[in-house]
Design a protein around this motif. Sequence first.
Motif, short mmCIF file in Angstrom:
data_model
loop_
_atom_site.label_atom_id
_atom_site.label_comp_id
_atom_site.label_asym_id
_atom_site.label_seq_id
_atom_site.Cartn_x
_atom_site.Cartn_y
_atom_site.Cartn_z
N UNK A 10 4.62 3.39 -1.69
CA UNK A 10 5.70 2.58 -2.26
C UNK A 10 6.28 3.17 -3.54
N UNK A 11 5.92 4.41 -3.86
CA UNK A 11 6.42 5.06 -5.07
C UNK A 11 7.62 5.92 -4.69
N UNK A 12 8.80 5.44 -5.02
CA UNK A 12 10.03 6.15 -4.67
C UNK A 12 10.17 7.44 -5.49
N UNK A 13 10.55 8.51 -4.80
CA UNK A 13 10.84 9.77 -5.47
C UNK A 13 9.63 10.56 -5.92
N UNK A 14 8.43 10.17 -5.49
CA UNK A 14 7.23 10.91 -5.91
C UNK A 14 7.16 12.25 -5.18
N UNK A 15 6.63 13.26 -5.86
CA UNK A 15 6.51 14.59 -5.29
C UNK A 15 5.05 15.03 -5.36
N UNK A 85 7.96 7.57 -13.76
CA UNK A 85 7.33 6.75 -14.79
C UNK A 85 5.87 6.49 -14.41
N UNK A 86 4.94 7.02 -15.20
CA UNK A 86 3.52 6.92 -14.85
C UNK A 86 3.01 5.50 -14.87
N UNK A 87 3.40 4.71 -15.88
CA UNK A 87 2.87 3.34 -15.97
C UNK A 87 3.36 2.48 -14.81
N UNK A 88 4.60 2.71 -14.39
CA UNK A 88 5.13 1.97 -13.24
C UNK A 88 4.41 2.35 -11.97
N UNK A 89 4.21 3.65 -11.78
CA UNK A 89 3.48 4.14 -10.61
C UNK A 89 2.05 3.61 -10.62
N UNK A 90 1.44 3.56 -11.79
CA UNK A 90 0.07 3.08 -11.92
C UNK A 90 -0.04 1.63 -11.44
N UNK A 91 0.96 0.82 -11.77
CA UNK A 91 0.94 -0.60 -11.36
C UNK A 91 1.02 -0.73 -9.85
N UNK A 92 1.92 0.01 -9.22
CA UNK A 92 2.06 -0.08 -7.76
C UNK A 92 0.85 0.50 -7.04
#
Length: 487
Positions: A10-15, A85-92
Amino acid sequence: MKTIKELIQNIKGSQVTGHDDVSVLNLTYDSRHVGEGSLFFAVKGTQADGHQFIPEVISKGAAAIVCEILPEKIDSTVTYVVVKNTTEAMAFIADEFYDHPSQKIKLVAVTGTNGKTTVATLLFRLFRSFGHHAGLLSTVQNQIDEEIIPATHTTPDSIRINELLEEMVTRGCEYCFMEASSHAIEQNRVKGLHFAGIAFTNLTHDHLDYHKTFDNYLKAKKKLFDEVNADAFALVNKDDRNGMVMFQNSKATRYTYSLRTMADFKGKIIESDFNGMLLDINGDEAWYRLVGNFNAYNLLTVYGAAFLLGKSKEDIITHLSNINSVQGRFESLRSENGIVGIVDYAHTPDALKNILTTINELRTKNEQLITVVGCGGNRDTSKRPVMADVASELSTRVIFTSDNPRNEDPETILDEMQKGVKPLHYKKTLRITDRKEAIKTAVSMANKGDIILVAGKGHEDYQEIKGVKHHFDDKEVLMEIFDKMGK
């Protein structure tokens, strides 16, 4: 145990650089807690940048790294996930790792400057009194049914929130009530959570050291309402000038409460004294054990949230009227010779004004109202003179003292506070840096019937000086002094 591929779906744009089928054993953003199979989040904090610890966590066995900038040197044994954004990714990712616990429990968040702890705690106690298994995430403590878990922040980080929610679900909790601070909202700690409802108490001067402007502070609170899921309820204080602003752009079903005007939950104080108040809510009168206008708003919030969670008004009134105040919030005690001591967490100008106004409305004016108050170090400096102004304006005598000076010079804090005292109030103020001595002096100045308010720390049982926490409890100190007076 889940793979990187599952966790970042669910992390958009992750590489991804490396293998995305790697299994993850645990999550952490603290390099000290990394072990074999850890997924480490390189968070850019105010004190340090997690990216600088990447080589260290790899040496400790981290399986994967979530970062915003890919390191120049790539280790082929590790998987890297680059996100915006690491904190946003961390939450998801935390939500996915713990299998979406907020979707399996009715989660209610309370935000605002003042009242968050009281509302969340009263809701928790209310639903426990109904017989439900429930959880609490608050400034004072985290709790799963009767088990108390110490709290280090008003709102924990997203990993810890999901971990606690998962534990609550495992133990059969049906509800969880939590405080959502502006810091937590801004730092994405509540991102990705599924809320049954959210409530707004009020918005006044606080945390401008972090948010810089009041508008930024407002936007941080509003962000919770903007992002809440459409099937949630949103309950706001209609009497606060910022209350209706929270509704803008919110998909939630909207409800209001008020003491002044028509609202979904309308309250009116009929009688009030130091033991509680007779409060009318939507035409039903009952005596509640909380004191003051500000607590009438807190009770309305609790009543409204409980009703929107499906409880009958009869059950809410019956159970809520039997619940006592929250630790460190208008806690009162009395000496043998009749001096009244009140300990309260009021640490913002508005909260201090509310508590002093309440006391002044209840006292006969024949007694002294002696206030002991300070301001925390390494925090919003602009509120210091305002706090002093409020205290000196609404008290008979005031003693300015240390709160949690942290890494600041206590004398500098007191200098800044005293700048807010108007000349006509100079003679009623004292300055005693040592907090225990300040409380002792307040008691020595008091006579039978006088009221001493010790404000600012409430439930806290420590005083932080030069980065070190020393045991200090306002209520404990006051009780000790009162006890010695009676011997």
